[in-house]
Design a protein around this motif. Structure first.
Motif, short mmCIF file in Angstrom:
data_model
loop_
_atom_site.label_atom_id
_atom_site.label_comp_id
_atom_site.label_asym_id
_atom_site.label_seq_id
_atom_site.Cartn_x
_atom_site.Cartn_y
_atom_site.Cartn_z
N ARG A 41 33.08 11.74 61.53
CA ARG A 41 34.48 12.16 61.59
C ARG A 41 35.31 11.09 62.29
NH1 ARG A 41 37.71 15.15 65.15
NH2 ARG A 41 39.41 16.11 64.00
N ASN A 42 36.48 10.80 61.74
CA ASN A 42 37.38 9.85 62.41
C ASN A 42 38.09 10.61 63.53
OD1 ASN A 42 39.53 8.17 63.22
ND2 ASN A 42 39.62 7.20 61.21
N THR A 43 37.73 10.31 64.76
CA THR A 43 38.25 11.07 65.91
C THR A 43 39.41 10.36 66.58
OG1 THR A 43 36.72 9.92 67.34
CG2 THR A 43 35.99 12.05 66.48
N LEU A 44 39.74 9.15 66.12
CA LEU A 44 40.68 8.35 66.90
C LEU A 44 42.03 8.10 66.24
CD1 LEU A 44 38.16 5.73 68.32
CD2 LEU A 44 39.15 7.67 69.51
N LEU A 45 42.04 7.99 64.91
CA LEU A 45 43.28 7.54 64.29
C LEU A 45 44.13 8.69 63.76
CD1 LEU A 45 42.20 4.31 62.40
CD2 LEU A 45 43.14 4.55 64.68
N TRP A 46 45.42 8.41 63.69
CA TRP A 46 46.40 9.35 63.15
C TRP A 46 46.48 9.11 61.64
CZ3 TRP A 46 48.93 13.61 63.79
CH2 TRP A 46 50.15 13.84 63.14
N PRO A 47 46.18 10.14 60.82
CA PRO A 47 46.10 9.87 59.38
C PRO A 47 47.41 10.05 58.62
CG PRO A 47 45.28 12.05 59.87
CD PRO A 47 45.79 11.51 61.16
N MET A 48 48.52 9.94 59.31
CA MET A 48 49.82 10.04 58.63
C MET A 48 50.68 8.86 59.10
SD MET A 48 50.38 14.13 59.11
CE MET A 48 48.90 14.81 59.79
N THR A 49 51.94 8.86 58.68
CA THR A 49 52.80 7.76 59.12
C THR A 49 53.17 7.94 60.59
OG1 THR A 49 54.78 9.00 58.52
CG2 THR A 49 53.84 7.57 56.81
N SER A 50 53.62 6.88 61.21
CA SER A 50 54.08 6.99 62.61
C SER A 50 55.30 7.88 62.67
CB SER A 50 54.46 5.63 63.19
OG SER A 50 53.69 4.62 62.67
N ILE A 51 56.13 7.79 61.64
CA ILE A 51 57.34 8.62 61.59
C ILE A 51 56.96 10.10 61.56
CG2 ILE A 51 59.26 9.28 60.05
CD1 ILE A 51 59.89 6.79 61.62
N ALA A 52 55.88 10.42 60.84
CA ALA A 52 55.44 11.83 60.79
C ALA A 52 55.01 12.29 62.19
CB ALA A 52 54.29 11.99 59.80
N TYR A 53 54.38 11.40 62.92
CA TYR A 53 53.97 11.76 64.29
C TYR A 53 55.21 11.97 65.17
CZ TYR A 53 51.35 11.88 68.65
OH TYR A 53 50.82 12.29 69.86
N TRP A 54 56.16 11.06 65.03
CA TRP A 54 57.41 11.15 65.79
C TRP A 54 58.11 12.48 65.50
CZ3 TRP A 54 62.44 11.25 63.69
CH2 TRP A 54 63.48 11.07 64.61
N ARG A 55 58.12 12.84 64.19
CA ARG A 55 58.81 14.06 63.80
C ARG A 55 58.12 15.29 64.40
NH1 ARG A 55 58.41 13.85 58.26
NH2 ARG A 55 59.79 12.08 58.04
N ARG A 56 56.78 15.29 64.35
CA ARG A 56 56.05 16.46 64.84
C ARG A 56 56.05 16.59 66.36
NH1 ARG A 56 51.10 18.14 61.25
NH2 ARG A 56 51.89 17.58 59.21
N THR A 57 56.28 15.47 67.04
CA THR A 57 56.23 15.52 68.50
C THR A 57 57.63 15.59 69.13
OG1 THR A 57 56.04 13.12 68.43
CG2 THR A 57 54.02 14.36 68.84
N ARG A 58 58.66 15.65 68.29
CA ARG A 58 60.02 15.69 68.85
C ARG A 58 60.24 16.94 69.67
NH1 ARG A 58 64.56 15.35 64.92
NH2 ARG A 58 65.81 15.38 66.79
N LYS A 59 59.73 18.04 69.16
CA LYS A 59 59.91 19.33 69.85
C LYS A 59 58.58 20.06 69.83
CE LYS A 59 64.56 20.12 70.43
NZ LYS A 59 64.54 19.12 71.49
N ILE A 60 58.29 20.71 70.92
CA ILE A 60 57.07 21.50 70.97
C ILE A 60 57.30 22.78 70.13
CG2 ILE A 60 57.53 22.92 73.04
CD1 ILE A 60 54.71 21.63 73.91
N GLN A 61 56.32 23.18 69.36
CA GLN A 61 56.45 24.44 68.60
C GLN A 61 56.03 25.58 69.52
OE1 GLN A 61 57.63 24.78 65.48
NE2 GLN A 61 58.01 22.56 65.47
N ALA A 62 56.98 26.42 69.89
CA ALA A 62 56.70 27.46 70.89
C ALA A 62 55.54 28.35 70.44
CB ALA A 62 57.94 28.30 71.13
N ARG A 63 55.43 28.57 69.12
CA ARG A 63 54.37 29.46 68.65
C ARG A 63 52.98 28.86 68.83
NH1 ARG A 63 56.89 27.42 64.12
NH2 ARG A 63 55.55 26.09 62.85
N ASP A 64 52.91 27.56 69.03
CA ASP A 64 51.61 26.91 69.21
C ASP A 64 51.07 27.04 70.64
OD1 ASP A 64 51.79 26.13 66.62
OD2 ASP A 64 52.34 24.04 67.04
N TYR A 65 51.92 27.49 71.55
CA TYR A 65 51.54 27.49 72.97
C TYR A 65 51.69 28.87 73.60
CZ TYR A 65 51.17 22.46 73.00
OH TYR A 65 50.76 21.17 72.75
#
Ligand code: NAP
Length: 489
Positions: free
Chosen positions: A458-482
């Motif tokens: 299993r690839n445990t280290l790399l992000w398998p999407m674009t950097s922009i996708a990571y930026w978009r997903r980390t802009r705001k925490i999803q309250a339902r996830d926590y």
């Protein structure tokens, strides 16, 4: 005094967290650094030729631009100086406690805080804990029979012995990865003979490096938006390569041609060229850039050895074909143990179970590389699957800091003292991650890289999407996830 946040490590990501906390107006925080100097990997790696393979105007903090980079790809010394200058200029330096190695950390569930124990025995309590301890931290030296009988000097690229003069020596460099391709050209002129032990040839593209003259630097400093324009341009040049890594390896053909062209131009001997040509897809292992690697290894005092190492004797390396290669210095350019994150630093949850033990059982998984179910108020920097194969890691680090700060903001708003990612959310995220990973060149490219867990593949280290996708997903925490709760204490 109890801290609101303790950050472990004063490398690039530790400094980025400290700056984020400062911007949030949080003052009760500490950065604990085991060494007597900040800089992390840029402090530890000071081998000759060490430099960054991402252009410096991109590999720098967005909040600390540096119009004075001397060249496109700055050297380790220049990057370390930049980090030290930045820590001072942004008031981060006083927050760092040097020579404060963390031995372990325990989550005290009732009180809802972390008890952090230093090697010295001192204990610090903190509401939140951030591990910014890095991935490329523990050098990997392979267990080779007879290494302990070797009478000469042995060291790893990440522990370079500048007191050991290489002039006139017979040197073995083991490994042909990102560090080796920088070291070898830098030392080849000095040594009498260099044996290069290559297990797998890397793909190498030309390095379009150049110094920035005074005029350009002035322009970068004074012309409005010029520096920003350069940074954005570099970002998109790298980001556009993502498609080849992630979904469509055929778009890598252009890069493969670039690599093959370099090899053909710089290595005339066809047999040698064949030995230097990889048999896996470009990008499967880290794509390297160098314009002086092939010229260095085709020098008369260099011998490329690609039969495996059988054992090491007191004065020689013996290969599987039975040949002995007499050397007095062995340099391991064999990389780092990236698959056992936090193996040296027990982060224990409320049940006393360390994160390392947890990952041994469950695999190295996290939510957006940052939070782990079962480990409340704990954040990782550059954690599982938040590394990049195609763009600047600092972009990811800054996105991750924003995510952590948003979590803190939400805790404040909800008057919560404990935040924990829900395991269902983490599991669902990891299912998606693995699905996306299946199509990437790291899985399909036909190589065995340090990105993959050797036990599971299993690839445990790399992000398998674009950097922009990571930026978009980390802009705001999803309250339902926590879950956000209040501790009793
Ligand atoms: P690496 O890329 O993992 O390369 C290690 C090399 O050692 C590979 O050629 C590997 O061969 C070889 N090797 C490992 N174990 C061996 C063994 N038992 N026998 C023979 N050969 C062995 O390590 P690195 O060069 O230190 O780089 C690690 C990472 O650091 C890079 O991928 C990059 O992310 C980072 N880095 C970045 C820069 C930069 O410019 N920004 C510079 C240096 C490093 P195989 O390929 O066959 O496994």
């Amino acid at each position: 005094m109890e801290q609101e946040v303790v950050v472990i490590g004063a490398g690039v990501s530790g400094l980025a967290v400290a700056a984020g906390l400062g911007r949030m107006g949080i003052d009760r925080f500490l950065v604990l650094e085991k060494s007597d100097r900040l800089g992390g990997t840029w402090r530890d790696n000071h081998y000759p030729g060490c430099a960054c393979d991402i252009p410096s105007h991109l590999y720098s903090f967005s909040w600390a631009p540096n119009p004075d980079w001397s060249r496109m790809f700055a050297s380790q010394a220049e990057i370390l100086a930049y980090l030290e200058r930045t820590a001072k200029a942004h008031g981060l330096a006083p927050k760092i406690r040097f020579q404060s190695e963390v031995a372990e950390a325990h989550w005290e569930a009732r009180a809802g805080r972390w008890r952090i124990v230093l090697r010295s025995g001192e204990t610090i309590r903190s509401r939140l804990l951030v591990a910014a301890t890095g991935i490329l931290h523990h050098p990997q030296i392979p267990k080779i029979q007879g290494l302990d009988t070797f009478e000469g000097m042995v060291f790893h690229t990440a522990g370079w012995r500048h007191d050991h003069d290489l002039s006139g020596r017979r040197v073995a460099v083991i490994g042909a990865g990102a560090s080796a391709i920088q070291v070898v050209p830098a030392i080849v002129d000095r040594v009498r003979q260099l044996f290069l032990f290559q297990r797998t040839p890397p793909w190498i593209a030309p390095r379009f490096d150049r110094p920035f003259d005074e005029k350009t630097r002035r322009r970068l400093r004074f012309v409005p938006f010029y520096r920003l324009w350069l940074r954005s341009r570099l970002f998109w040049i790298h980001e556009l390569r993502a498609k080849g890594f992630l979904t469509d390896p055929s778009t890598m053909a252009r890069i493969e041609n670039l690599c093959r062209g370099l090899l053909e131009r710089q290595v005339k001997d066809e047999t040698l060229r064949a030995r230097l040509t990889p048999n896996y897809a470009v990008g499967c292992k880290r794509l390297l850039i160098s314009s002086d690697w092939y010229p260095a290894i085709t020098r008369p005092n260099v011998e490329l050895i690609d039969s495996g190492i059988a054992k090491i004797g007191p004065q020689a390396i013996i290969t599987t074909d039975g040949e002995a290669h007499p050397v007095d210095t062995i340099i391991f350019a064999t990389g780092f143990d990236a698959q056992n994150l936090l193996s040296h630093l027990p982060i224990r949850n409320g049940e006393g179970r360390s994160l390392f033990a947890h990952w041994q059982e469950m695999g190295m998984r996290a939510m957006l590389g940052t939070t782990v179910a079962g480990f409340p108020n704990f954040f990782l920097m550059t954690g599982p699957n938040s590394g990049l194969g195609h763009n600047s890691q600092i972009f990811m680090i800054e996105a991750q800091v924003r995510y952590i700060m948003d979590c803190l903001r939400r805790m404040r708003r909800l008057r919560a003292t404990v935040a924990e990612v829900r395991s269902e959310a983490q599991d669902a995220f990891n299912v998606e991650l693995d699905e996306r990973m299946a199509h990437t060149v790291w899985k399909t490219g036909g190589c065995r890289s340090w990105y993959l867990d050797p036990a599971t593949g299993r690839n445990t280290l790399l992000w398998p999407m674009t950097s922009i996708a990571y930026w978009r997903r980390t802009r705001k925490i999803q309250a339902r996830d926590y879950s956000f709760t209040r501790a009793v204490g």
